[in-house]
Design an enzyme around this catalytic site. Structure first.
Site, PDB file in Angstrom:
ATOM      1  CG  ASP A 113      45.897  35.028  40.827  1.00  0.00           C
ATOM      2  OD1 ASP A 113      45.410  34.914  42.157  1.00  0.00           O
ATOM      3  OD2 ASP A 113      46.964  34.369  40.251  1.00  0.00           O
TER       4      ASP A 113
ATOM      5  CG  ASP B 223      42.594  33.981  35.166  1.00  0.00           C
ATOM      6  OD1 ASP B 223      43.302  33.032  35.504  1.00  0.00           O
ATOM      7  OD2 ASP B 223      43.074  35.227  35.567  1.00  0.00           O
TER       8      ASP B 223
ATOM      9  CG  ASP C 138      41.937  39.352  35.496  1.00  0.00           C
ATOM     10  OD1 ASP C 138      42.296  38.264  34.892  1.00  0.00           O
ATOM     11  OD2 ASP C 138      42.896  39.990  35.767  1.00  0.00           O
TER      12      ASP C 138
END
Length: 276
Positions: free
Chosen positions: A28, A26, A226
């Site tokens: 961000d 990922d 995240d």
């Protein structure tokens, strides 16, 4: 800290004795946070390059083209070539191309979105039109138009298939959260009674299309994310080795509320460098 989490944090990145060859990550909350690079992100990317690992940076954001995102990441201090970026717009275009190929379905699409989506669909061979389209494709835009949404509703009621790039209900802006694809999709669903097929995370389809791009196999591919509710669950369902980092949305105290676990839990991507 739970004993199981201690094992995951100290274990090397191997699956059944086989080294991880390909990486999905990922963007961000993993590589960048509020337009600043996460410490260790640049070094991890360089490590992948130095060891000839195949990798892709994944994002549900369908606004930007890979070239745009590469430029934005460069401004944040991360050098990632555009060919190493895979967006929900690209995954959606690839999905629709596969749907149309050899099926007799038309290749006409009405889109709500920006350059990331329209460019991806155009390059996949689609005609973008509001005249009798085969698909209505909803993506992200900073300026959702009531007229465009109304047109989408009417076209779906007339028989166009409803596709959305991602389920994210809100997106960030300098003034706070703003409506995103998932919120507008809910509005269209309420008006039409039709649920969209959503391509982006947490649909494992996003990961499978990414793996096809780099000729990766699930047995030797890892996903770094995240968020437990998108990155980790989709990686798990796609059969990947999953790595949760605590530099974004999900914090350690949140993990226990989910009925599944990642293969590894790390403070940040900096902890991965020496495992590759």
């Amino acid at each position: 800290m739970a004993k199981a989490d201690q094992v995951r944090e100290s274990s090397a990145v191997y699956r059944s004795g086989r080294e991880i060859e390909c990486w999905l990550t990922d963007m961000d909350g993993v590589l960048v946070h509020e337009n600043q690079p996460v410490p260790g992100a640049a070094e991890l990317i360089q490590r992948w390059v130095d060891t000839s690992k195949r990798f892709l940076v994944l994002t549900n954001n369908s606004i930007f083209t890979p070239r745009d995102l590469a430029a934005r990441l460069r401004a944040s201090g991360l050098e990632i070539p555009e060919e190493n970026i895979w967006t929900s717009a690209l995954a959606t275009a690839q999905f629709l191309k596969n749907q149309v190929m050899g099926s007799g379905s038309g290749n006409r699409a009405y889109t709500i979105g920006e350059a990331g989506l329209t460019t991806a669909l155009h390059e996949a061979g689609f005609i973008l039109t509001d005249q009798d389209p085969d698909f209505v494709v909803l993506g992200e835009t900073r300026t959702y138009s009531f007229e465009a949404i109304t047109m989408a509703i009417r076209l779906i009621l007339a028989g166009a298939r409803f596709i959305a790039t991602n389920p994210d209900a809100t997106g960030p802006s300098k003034d706070g959260p703003m409506p995103a694809t998932g919120a507008i999709a809910a509005l269209i669903t309420k008006a039409t009674g039709r649920e969209p097929y959503i391509v982006g995370k947490p649909n494992p389809m996003m990961f499978r299309s990414a793996m096809n791009q780099i000729d990766a196999h699930s047995e030797t591919t890892a996903m770094i994310g995240d968020r437990m509710d998108t990155d980790i669950i989709a990686g798990m369902e796609a059969g990947l080795h999953t790595v949760l980092v605590l530099t974004g949305i999900t914090q350690r105290e949140d993990i226990g509320s989910y009925p599944f676990r990642p293969n590894q839990i790390l403070n940040s991507v900096a902890d991965l460098k020496n495992q590759i």
